[in-house]
Write a protein that holds these residues in place. Sequence first.
Motif, short mmCIF file in Angstrom:
data_model
loop_
_atom_site.label_atom_id
_atom_site.label_comp_id
_atom_site.label_asym_id
_atom_site.label_seq_id
_atom_site.Cartn_x
_atom_site.Cartn_y
_atom_site.Cartn_z
N PHE A 57 1.03 -1.36 -0.53
CA PHE A 57 0.32 -0.16 -0.03
C PHE A 57 0.73 1.02 -0.18
O PHE A 57 0.73 2.03 -0.57
N GLU A 70 -6.30 4.77 9.40
CA GLU A 70 -8.17 4.96 9.05
C GLU A 70 -8.89 4.24 9.79
O GLU A 70 -9.91 3.91 10.57
N PHE A 74 -12.03 5.09 12.99
CA PHE A 74 -12.91 4.25 13.51
C PHE A 74 -12.64 3.13 14.64
O PHE A 74 -13.91 2.42 14.17
N ILE A 100 -9.18 11.64 16.95
CA ILE A 100 -9.33 13.00 16.59
C ILE A 100 -10.10 13.76 18.09
O ILE A 100 -9.29 14.95 18.02
N LEU A 108 -4.24 19.05 16.34
CA LEU A 108 -4.78 18.92 15.07
C LEU A 108 -4.42 19.74 13.74
O LEU A 108 -5.28 18.50 12.70
N LEU A 115 -3.07 14.74 7.54
CA LEU A 115 -4.17 14.13 6.88
C LEU A 115 -3.81 14.03 4.90
O LEU A 115 -4.79 13.52 4.36
N ALA A 120 -4.33 13.26 -0.76
CA ALA A 120 -3.62 14.05 -2.24
C ALA A 120 -3.01 13.06 -2.51
O ALA A 120 -2.77 12.86 -4.42
N LEU A 122 -3.01 9.85 -1.46
CA LEU A 122 -4.09 8.45 -2.30
C LEU A 122 -4.91 9.14 -3.94
O LEU A 122 -5.09 7.73 -4.73
N ILE B 69 -10.22 18.55 -1.87
CA ILE B 69 -9.46 19.23 -0.79
C ILE B 69 -7.56 18.81 -1.14
O ILE B 69 -7.46 19.81 -0.54
N GLU B 70 -7.82 18.49 -1.68
CA GLU B 70 -6.13 17.75 -2.06
C GLU B 70 -5.43 19.03 -2.90
O GLU B 70 -4.88 19.99 -1.60
N LEU B 108 -12.48 22.13 13.41
CA LEU B 108 -11.26 20.97 12.35
C LEU B 108 -11.66 19.53 12.86
O LEU B 108 -11.30 18.75 11.98
N LYS B 109 -12.25 19.51 14.28
CA LYS B 109 -12.33 17.87 14.09
C LYS B 109 -13.80 17.75 12.86
O LYS B 109 -13.14 16.26 13.02
N ALA B 112 -11.15 16.59 10.06
CA ALA B 112 -10.39 15.52 10.10
C ALA B 112 -11.16 14.25 9.87
O ALA B 112 -11.00 13.53 9.57
N HIS B 113 -12.23 14.80 10.86
CA HIS B 113 -12.60 13.24 10.66
C HIS B 113 -13.09 13.18 8.69
O HIS B 113 -12.96 12.26 9.00
N LEU B 115 -11.69 13.93 6.35
CA LEU B 115 -10.88 13.87 5.53
C LEU B 115 -10.43 12.51 6.50
O LEU B 115 -10.35 11.81 5.32
N ALA B 116 -10.42 12.14 7.21
CA ALA B 116 -9.92 10.28 8.15
C ALA B 116 -11.22 9.29 7.10
O ALA B 116 -10.80 8.23 6.57
N ARG B 117 -12.56 9.63 6.80
CA ARG B 117 -13.02 8.71 5.85
C ARG B 117 -13.04 8.76 4.67
O ARG B 117 -12.69 7.72 4.16
N ARG B 118 -12.75 9.89 4.43
CA ARG B 118 -12.20 10.00 2.32
C ARG B 118 -10.96 9.13 2.33
O ARG B 118 -11.10 8.64 1.48
N THR B 119 -10.26 9.30 3.25
CA THR B 119 -8.38 8.68 3.24
C THR B 119 -9.15 7.33 3.24
O THR B 119 -8.34 6.27 2.31
N ALA B 120 -9.69 6.73 3.99
CA ALA B 120 -9.77 5.28 4.55
C ALA B 120 -10.76 4.98 2.59
O ALA B 120 -10.53 3.53 2.52
N LEU B 122 -10.31 5.85 0.18
CA LEU B 122 -8.98 6.09 -0.76
C LEU B 122 -8.26 5.08 -0.67
O LEU B 122 -7.88 4.02 -1.38
N GLN B 123 -8.05 4.48 0.22
CA GLN B 123 -7.49 3.32 1.00
C GLN B 123 -7.58 1.94 -0.19
O GLN B 123 -7.29 1.16 -0.31
N ARG B 124 -9.28 1.57 0.58
CA ARG B 124 -9.73 0.78 0.30
C ARG B 124 -9.77 0.40 -1.32
O ARG B 124 -9.71 0.00 -1.93
#
Lengths: 179, 179
Positions: A57, A70, A74, A100, A108, A115, A120, A122, B69-70, B108-109, B112-113, B115-120, B122-124
């Motif tokens: 990855f 991630e 969660f 978070i 943060l 993040l 970006a 990814l 966002i990037e 910010l929180k 960040a949340h 973004l973390a979700r989005r990253t997850a 994208l990771q998958r």
Amino acid sequence: MENLNEILSLDSKAKTRMVKKGEILQTEGSYSSLAFYVKKGLLRSYTIDEKGKEHIFMFASEGWLMADIESQEFDQPAELFIDCLEDSELVVFDRSCFKIATLTESQLKKNAHLLARRTAVLQRRVIMLMSASARKRYNRFLETYPELPDRVPQRMIASYLGVTPQALSTIRGKIARQK
Amino acid sequence: MENLNEILSLDSKAKTRMVKKGEILQTEGSYSSLAFYVKKGLLRSYTIDEKGKEHIFMFASEGWLMADIESQEFDQPAELFIDCLEDSELVVFDRSCFKIATLTESQLKKNAHLLARRTAVLQRRVIMLMSASARKRYNRFLETYPELPDRVPQRMIASYLGVTPQALSTIRGKIARQK
DNA sequence: CTCATTTGTTAATCTAGGTGAATGCTTTGT
DNA sequence: ACAAAGCATTCACCTAGATTAACAAATGAG
């Protein structure tokens, strides 16, 4: 990447740890996920599919942070394996350090940058995987991570690119020959 | 997804806007990137490669936030096109609203949340693109976005999956026949 | 309503990349 | 130091998906 002092300020309990090449730092399905800042050395994260094949990855060399952010955010079991490709010196953070809800404002802000940057990377990777040939992906990899080809076995570069080692070998052969 | 009230609290200047099917909200290379919360309707973001082929990066239906966002985070020109697949009702945010330096802690929180979700996600997606066949990716798409197949033309689903419309048609044919 | 465009389907090729296996080369462990 | 394991390369296949093309159905604009 953020410098070490900024990273360290995220967690006063962070500890420096030496790890040997080949050591496994996180296993898929585990709940005890940590984050690792690489002071020296090289890590990788990867999945193993139902046929037993590895899919890398990402890599993290000096100055990068390796974390399964991630799953941490969660509270899910880790999706990735993380292991060590060279003897390394790491700063180890507790998982709570990236939750978070528990962070201060200044933490943060740093976290948000990390993040956003990760997202970006990814985003570009997804677009590359969808639209570019193996050869183009390899060239892009060389541009993006010029220090890695000498430190990472080719079969792992192949895995990162999403092709077999044989295919990468053929691509490299063609590039070398036509010059 | 966060509910609308939480999202709206990110930016008191946010405005609701009605847009028509086909309307282009962001063009690659533009600097005026905005963010769009979808109250009703459907958006997509995509790139166009050197051969003129579209590659859909993501969809956003009711309750999702669509943003490059990037490029916002790094103050770069937009990498993505964003347009409208159905007549839609959107909440439009200024790009400054996602500039980290200007946000309060609670904003910010949330950010960040998101973004973390989005990253997850994208990771998958990266792992899927590297390791799964077109057929498996299609099945995963159906599980993940059960409401989209009825609203999105098949050629766009194919583009999201990284295959040609013909290949997707064949896959669907096989699935239908073997049941 | 009607003609034109876009969409989905099927089928006949073609090709990038996968698979499997053989051959040397380099690490690794004892 | 030696055997054993892992690594990169090459070659002979094979297959998933791309390409091109033809056609029918749906959509849409005037």
